[in-house]
Design a protein around this motif. Structure first.
Motif, PDB file in Angstrom:
ATOM      1  N   ASP A   1     -12.720  -3.525   5.107  1.00  0.00           N
ATOM      2  CA  ASP A   1     -12.242  -4.320   3.978  1.00  0.00           C
ATOM      3  C   ASP A   1     -13.359  -5.261   3.551  1.00  0.00           C
ATOM      4  O   ASP A   1     -14.456  -5.258   4.134  1.00  0.00           O
ATOM      5  CB  ASP A   1     -10.942  -5.060   4.321  1.00  0.00           C
ATOM      6  N   THR A   2     -13.097  -6.064   2.545  1.00  0.00           N
ATOM      7  CA  THR A   2     -14.166  -6.901   1.987  1.00  0.00           C
ATOM      8  C   THR A   2     -14.605  -8.024   2.921  1.00  0.00           C
ATOM      9  O   THR A   2     -15.635  -8.654   2.701  1.00  0.00           O
ATOM     10  CB  THR A   2     -13.709  -7.511   0.649  1.00  0.00           C
ATOM     11  N   SER A   3     -13.843  -8.233   3.993  1.00  0.00           N
ATOM     12  CA  SER A   3     -14.232  -9.236   4.994  1.00  0.00           C
ATOM     13  C   SER A   3     -14.937  -8.597   6.185  1.00  0.00           C
ATOM     14  O   SER A   3     -15.307  -9.288   7.134  1.00  0.00           O
ATOM     15  CB  SER A   3     -12.986  -9.993   5.489  1.00  0.00           C
ATOM     16  N   GLY A   4     -15.109  -7.274   6.149  1.00  0.00           N
ATOM     17  CA  GLY A   4     -15.808  -6.583   7.220  1.00  0.00           C
ATOM     18  C   GLY A   4     -14.916  -6.111   8.342  1.00  0.00           C
ATOM     19  O   GLY A   4     -15.408  -5.667   9.383  1.00  0.00           O
ATOM     20  N   ASN A   5     -13.599  -6.171   8.168  1.00  0.00           N
ATOM     21  CA  ASN A   5     -12.676  -5.689   9.188  1.00  0.00           C
ATOM     22  C   ASN A   5     -12.420  -4.196   9.022  1.00  0.00           C
ATOM     23  O   ASN A   5     -12.370  -3.683   7.893  1.00  0.00           O
ATOM     24  CB  ASN A   5     -11.337  -6.440   9.090  1.00  0.00           C
ATOM     25  N   ARG A   6     -12.257  -3.484  10.146  1.00  0.00           N
ATOM     26  CA  ARG A   6     -12.024  -2.046  10.091  1.00  0.00           C
ATOM     27  C   ARG A   6     -10.685  -1.731   9.429  1.00  0.00           C
ATOM     28  O   ARG A   6      -9.677  -2.382   9.680  1.00  0.00           O
ATOM     29  CB  ARG A   6     -12.020  -1.431  11.486  1.00  0.00           C
ATOM     30  N   VAL A   7     -10.700  -0.680   8.597  1.00  0.00           N
ATOM     31  CA  VAL A   7      -9.470  -0.127   8.032  1.00  0.00           C
ATOM     32  C   VAL A   7      -9.437   1.344   8.440  1.00  0.00           C
ATOM     33  O   VAL A   7     -10.270   2.146   8.013  1.00  0.00           O
ATOM     34  CB  VAL A   7      -9.427  -0.243   6.495  1.00  0.00           C
ATOM     35  N   LEU A   8      -8.500   1.703   9.301  1.00  0.00           N
ATOM     36  CA  LEU A   8      -8.474   3.051   9.853  1.00  0.00           C
ATOM     37  C   LEU A   8      -8.081   4.086   8.798  1.00  0.00           C
ATOM     38  O   LEU A   8      -7.300   3.799   7.891  1.00  0.00           O
ATOM     39  CB  LEU A   8      -7.509   3.115  11.029  1.00  0.00           C
ATOM     40  N   PRO A   9      -8.594   5.319   8.930  1.00  0.00           N
ATOM     41  CA  PRO A   9      -8.271   6.384   7.980  1.00  0.00           C
ATOM     42  C   PRO A   9      -6.769   6.583   7.797  1.00  0.00           C
ATOM     43  O   PRO A   9      -6.293   6.762   6.682  1.00  0.00           O
ATOM     44  CB  PRO A   9      -8.925   7.619   8.605  1.00  0.00           C
ATOM     45  N   PHE A  10      -6.027   6.561   8.900  1.00  0.00           N
ATOM     46  CA  PHE A  10      -4.586   6.800   8.831  1.00  0.00           C
ATOM     47  C   PHE A  10      -3.899   5.786   7.919  1.00  0.00           C
ATOM     48  O   PHE A  10      -2.987   6.121   7.161  1.00  0.00           O
ATOM     49  CB  PHE A  10      -3.989   6.732  10.238  1.00  0.00           C
ATOM     50  N   THR A  11      -4.341   4.533   7.959  1.00  0.00           N
ATOM     51  CA  THR A  11      -3.749   3.483   7.131  1.00  0.00           C
ATOM     52  C   THR A  11      -3.910   3.790   5.654  1.00  0.00           C
ATOM     53  O   THR A  11      -2.978   3.624   4.860  1.00  0.00           O
ATOM     54  CB  THR A  11      -4.409   2.124   7.451  1.00  0.00           C
ATOM     55  N   LEU A  12      -5.100   4.261   5.280  1.00  0.00           N
ATOM     56  CA  LEU A  12      -5.356   4.627   3.879  1.00  0.00           C
ATOM     57  C   LEU A  12      -4.549   5.846   3.478  1.00  0.00           C
ATOM     58  O   LEU A  12      -3.986   5.914   2.375  1.00  0.00           O
ATOM     59  CB  LEU A  12      -6.851   4.899   3.684  1.00  0.00           C
ATOM     60  N   MET A  13      -4.476   6.830   4.360  1.00  0.00           N
ATOM     61  CA  MET A  13      -3.792   8.083   4.050  1.00  0.00           C
ATOM     62  C   MET A  13      -2.302   7.858   3.800  1.00  0.00           C
ATOM     63  O   MET A  13      -1.704   8.483   2.928  1.00  0.00           O
ATOM     64  CB  MET A  13      -4.017   9.087   5.178  1.00  0.00           C
ATOM     65  N   VAL A  14      -1.717   6.945   4.564  1.00  0.00           N
ATOM     66  CA  VAL A  14      -0.302   6.639   4.369  1.00  0.00           C
ATOM     67  C   VAL A  14      -0.067   6.053   2.981  1.00  0.00           C
ATOM     68  O   VAL A  14       0.897   6.405   2.286  1.00  0.00           O
ATOM     69  CB  VAL A  14       0.193   5.667   5.464  1.00  0.00           C
ATOM     70  N   GLN A  15      -0.965   5.174   2.539  1.00  0.00           N
ATOM     71  CA  GLN A  15      -0.806   4.559   1.221  1.00  0.00           C
ATOM     72  C   GLN A  15      -0.924   5.578   0.085  1.00  0.00           C
ATOM     73  O   GLN A  15      -0.327   5.406  -0.982  1.00  0.00           O
ATOM     74  CB  GLN A  15      -1.850   3.450   1.030  1.00  0.00           C
TER      75      GLN A  15
END
Length: 431
Positions: free
Chosen positions: A337-351
């Motif tokens: 994310d824009t703060s440098g925290n990990r965003v896992l692939p699964f989280t994006l895929m669900v959206q």
């Protein structure tokens, strides 16, 4: 007549195995016994197998010559890059490299990875596949439509495909016209048929099968993450059970789903699987995301001990038994994310399921620390607008995220034939 041919293929497969010593049958018996055993029995089995493997590598594998340890936790974690760099040192001196079975990954993320197997490992692989096919209601000899990237090494001869009852479908043939033709072919097929394919290919093909009367027994998804939402959707369209399989080309079947559960039954009989922290060699707690690190218990020719698959997963423990509760994607596919925290692939895929009625396929790309691009192949002229995408992903990525939308006719496939749904083109690391 089709059923008769299936039974004959089944009979000849096992007759051939008996004639050559019944090795696959013996492996299959052990796999069934261990994978259905208690947690205590599995732990004892792993202790024995690991002890034997450790003695073997310290005595015969140059890379581990000075390891001198009796515990698996003291062994270094290795990756494809490490093995490729010191390939000959990972091969046991008990084997003639020229006589080993050779394989190679597609090299989707770089240089192809060459690996070697001995005959016993090949037999174990065959038995593993049979076990997990049977758990998914598929029997040796029945018709399997196998969708993948078929090349010179992987392509089967006409005789082999006939004897194994495999219909080879090249993933590049799944254009709109190709999907229509495949759906018609499946509808006309009178056999007991199942499908094995990449998750992305299944999601692309499924709508073309929705208006056909297919007699599918089972659909197996492999090589890519299949979300539970996608699994339910595919099961509704195909009107049969859909199971996600977790496997690697260099090792074999590691785990697979069954019934209506999202859990993956781990192949404890053939592998010792650890889920480790993203940043260290510490084991993660149940429910936390970690790296999948495996030890192959049967490839003595080129032992893979604590091999980092570069996949991310979570595990759960139920009645003392360990399961993978979700496969989260590849470590290389993690965006920030824009703060440098990990965003896992699964989280994006669900959206992305907010848009599935409008799109055939998508690809999410991180361009910079704050800029992102979403490519869509729309189903009709109605497609997701930039503001809709911003509203869905803005809270997830940061309110200062700039998210552009690009409507495309195609998303180029990798060398493997798979289409990456999550891509990180941003080279900087998260803090």
């Amino acid at each position: 007549m089709n059923r008769l041919f299936e039974q004959l293929r089944h009979f000849f497969f096992w007759t051939k195995d008996i004639a050559t010593g019944g090795k696959i049958k013996m492996h299959l018996s052990e796999i069934k016994s261990i994978n259905n055993a208690s947690a205590e029995m599995i732990a004892k089995y792993h202790e024995e197998k690991l002890s034997k493997l450790i003695r073997h590598v310290e005595e015969t594998v140059p890379y581990y010559r000075y390891q001198h340890s009796t515990h698996i936790a003291s062994f270094p974690i290795v990756t494809k890059v490490r093995i490729r760099e010191y390939l000959d040192q990972f091969i046991s001196n008990q084997y003639d490299k020229r006589k080993l079975l050779t394989g190679a990954t597609s090299g989707s993320t770089g240089t192809p990875f060459i690996f070697y197997k001995d005959t016993r490992k090949k037999q174990r692989n065959d038995a593993d596949f049979i076990y997990f096919y049977e758990k998914g209601n598929f029997q040796v000899g029945e018709r399997l439509y196998y969708v993948r990237m078929w090349n010179g090494k992987s392509r089967k001869s006409k005789i082999a495909s006939f004897l194994q009852n495999i219909q080879m479908v090249h993933v590049e043939e799944l254009t709109e016209k190709g999907c229509e033709e495949l759906a018609l072919k499946l509808e006309k097929d009178q056999g007991r048929i199942s499908i094995l394919s990449y998750a992305s290919s299944l999601e692309f093909f499924a709508p073309y099968a929705s208006n056909r009367t297919l007699r599918l027994k089972t659909v197996f998804s492999t090589s890519e993450v299949l979300t539970e939402e996608a699994r339910a959707w595919l099961a509704e369209l195909f009107k049969c059970n859909v199971y996600s399989r977790y496997a690697t080309q260099e090792n074999g079947v590691l785990a697979q789903q069954f019934d209506d559960s999202p859990l993956y039954e781990i192949n404890h009989a053939s592998y010792y699987i650890e889920v480790l922290s993203l940043d260290s060699a510490q084991h993660v707690a149940s429910g936390e995301v970690g790296r999948v690190v495996i030890t192959d218990l049967f490839n003595y020719a080129m032992p893979m001990i604590r091999y980092d698959t570069l996949d991310l997963a979570r595990f759960s423990v139920i009645n003392g038994r360990k399961y993978l509760s979700s496969i989260e994607g590849r470590a290389a596919d993690v965006v920030f994310d824009t703060s440098g925290n990990r965003v896992l692939p699964f989280t994006l895929m669900v959206q992305m399921w907010h848009f599935y009625e409008q799109i055939k396929q998508y690809q999410f790309v991180q361009l910079t620390a704050t800029r992102y691009l979403v490519r869509f192949i729309p189903k009709t002229d109605i497609h997701p607008k930039e503001q809709e995408v911003q509203d869905i992903f803005g809270p997830l990525l940061g309110m200062d995220a700039e998210i552009a939308v690009e409507i495309v006719e195609d998303i180029p496939a990798l060398a493997s034939g798979k289409r990456k749904m999550i891509v990180n083109e941003f080279s900087a690391k998260a803090p």
